[in-house]
Design an enzyme around this catalytic site. Structure first.
Site, PDB file in Angstrom:
ATOM      1  CE  LYS A   1      -4.958 -11.090 -21.258  1.00 24.48           C
ATOM      2  NZ  LYS A   1      -5.041 -12.507 -20.929  1.00 24.48           N
TER       3      LYS A   1
ATOM      4  CD  GLN B   1      -3.369 -15.621 -21.527  1.00 20.99           C
ATOM      5  OE1 GLN B   1      -3.573 -14.560 -20.953  1.00 20.99           O
ATOM      6  NE2 GLN B   1      -4.107 -16.011 -22.563  1.00 20.99           N
TER       7      GLN B   1
ATOM      8  CG  ASP C   1      -9.206 -14.231 -16.369  1.00 24.91           C
ATOM      9  OD1 ASP C   1      -9.481 -13.497 -17.333  1.00 24.91           O
ATOM     10  OD2 ASP C   1      -8.140 -14.880 -16.275  1.00 24.91           O
TER      11      ASP C   1
HETATM   12  N1  GUN Z   1      -6.973 -17.416 -22.584  1.00 29.54           N
HETATM   13  C1  GUN Z   1      -7.797 -16.979 -23.566  1.00 29.54           C
HETATM   14  N2  GUN Z   1      -8.620 -16.018 -23.100  1.00 29.54           N
HETATM   15  C2  GUN Z   1      -8.302 -15.841 -21.810  1.00 29.54           C
HETATM   16  C3  GUN Z   1      -8.802 -14.967 -20.798  1.00 29.54           C
HETATM   17  O1  GUN Z   1      -9.714 -14.162 -20.987  1.00 29.54           O
HETATM   18  N3  GUN Z   1      -8.201 -15.079 -19.598  1.00 29.54           N
HETATM   19  C4  GUN Z   1      -7.202 -15.973 -19.349  1.00 29.54           C
HETATM   20  N4  GUN Z   1      -6.713 -16.018 -18.118  1.00 29.54           N
HETATM   21  N5  GUN Z   1      -6.728 -16.781 -20.257  1.00 29.54           N
HETATM   22  C5  GUN Z   1      -7.282 -16.714 -21.488  1.00 29.54           C
END
Ligand code: GUN
Length: 298
Positions: A55, A99, A122
């Site tokens: 990311k 995350q 998100d």
């Molecule tokens: N863990 C797995 N996929 C995601 C996501 O799209 N966002 C976040 N914050 N954590 C994740």
């Protein structure tokens, strides 16, 4: 019947990232600062470390400032909440992503609830889930929004099509079903207690597989010509002499490809879309934060 067309998420995601990059540059010119995304990782889960690293790199490549906060696994809820409050107030931060999963002992819902909904790129906050459910503008979770982009690119109008979403998670299944309903599809949500799953999938023009079970959906479940979107990313046990097993989706790809009209591969289908949509959502957040209308064509 010819082999299904491949839905290439990698190519689509690259094009989206390029559009976001151009719009981010225009934003920076106007605002005198880049759009900014704060990513918070608590603990040392290896898969999460890989995602967070990816990311950060994707942000920088698109001209988005990335602020990474890596905290130890024993971080207290109070300390994490205080970091989120700081990021909520930080004018350089347009989007905040914590995350998941969080280490044991941290209440994920309480953490998500602390994020300013207008920085919740998100789309996990209940305010954004509520906005989606009543048709107001808000942030939509990245993976289902990416699936929707691929579907619309492939099929155009989804009106009247039968769609089955297999999986009912808050992150994928539920928002995916909502997006499909909003696009005028007729939607069934299937899950681990669903009876006659194969029969239900056989009726579907659109199959969204988001169960997390390797190759569970077989070719003889799929209606000839259906569009199959595979959200699963599962690692099989290693074959003899190999260090790591193959990555496979929730759909038995090779056989399903003989029946479907179009299908996403794993890897290279839905996976690359998630980060590209995250960048898109961050850019939208930056526009909102600066009082600008949402950018068009993203
Ligand atoms: N863990 C797995 N996929 C995601 C996501 O799209 N966002 C976040 N914050 N954590 C994740």
């Amino acid at each position: 019947m010819p082999e299904a067309a491949l839905i290439d998420g990698k190519v689509f995601a690259e094009a989206l990232r390029a559009r976001v990059g151009a719009a981010a540059a225009a934003f920076a010119q106007w605002a005198g600062r880049r759009p900014g995304l704060a990513v918070v990782l608590v603990g040392e889960d290896p898969a999460s470390q890989v995602y967070v690293g990816a990311k950060g790199k994707a942000c920088e490549a698109a001209g988005i400032a990335s602020f990474e906060h890596r905290l130890p696994a024993d971080t207290s809820e109070a300390a994490l909440l205080s970091l989120i409050e700081r990021l909520n107030q930080d004018e350089a931060v347009d989007g905040i992503l914590v995350q998941m999963p969080l280490p044991q002992g941290l209440d994920e819902q309480a953490i998500i609830a602390a994020i300013n909904p207008d920085k919740d790129v998100d789309g996990f906050h209940v305010i954004n889930a509520g906005r989606l459910s009543v048709g107001q503008a808000g942030f939509i979770p990245c993976t289902p929004l990416g699936c929707m982009m691929l579907l619309k690119d492939r099929l155009g109008d989804l009106s009247g099509l039968d769609a089955v979403v297999i999986g009912r998670s808050n992150i994928v299944g539920k928002p995916m079903a909502q997006l499909l309903v909003d696009a005028n599809a007729t939607v069934t949500i299937a899950h681990s207690r669903t009876k006659n799953l194969a029969d239900i999938v056989r009726r579907a023009d659109i199959v969204i597989a988001a169960v997390g079970r390797p190759e569970m959906i077989r070719a003889d479940w799929i209606k000839p010509g259906a569009t199959v979107i595979d959200v699963g990313i599962n690692r099989l046990p290693p074959e003899p002499g190999k260090e790591r097993g193959r990555l496979v989706g929730d759909v038995a790809f090779a056989e399903a490809r003989e029946v479907a009209g179009a299908i996403t591969p794993v890897p290279g289908g839905v996976g690359p879309m998630t980060i590209a949509v995250l960048l898109r959502n961050t850019l939208v957040a930056a526009h909102g934060h600066a009082g600008l209308p949402a950018p068009e064509g993203l």
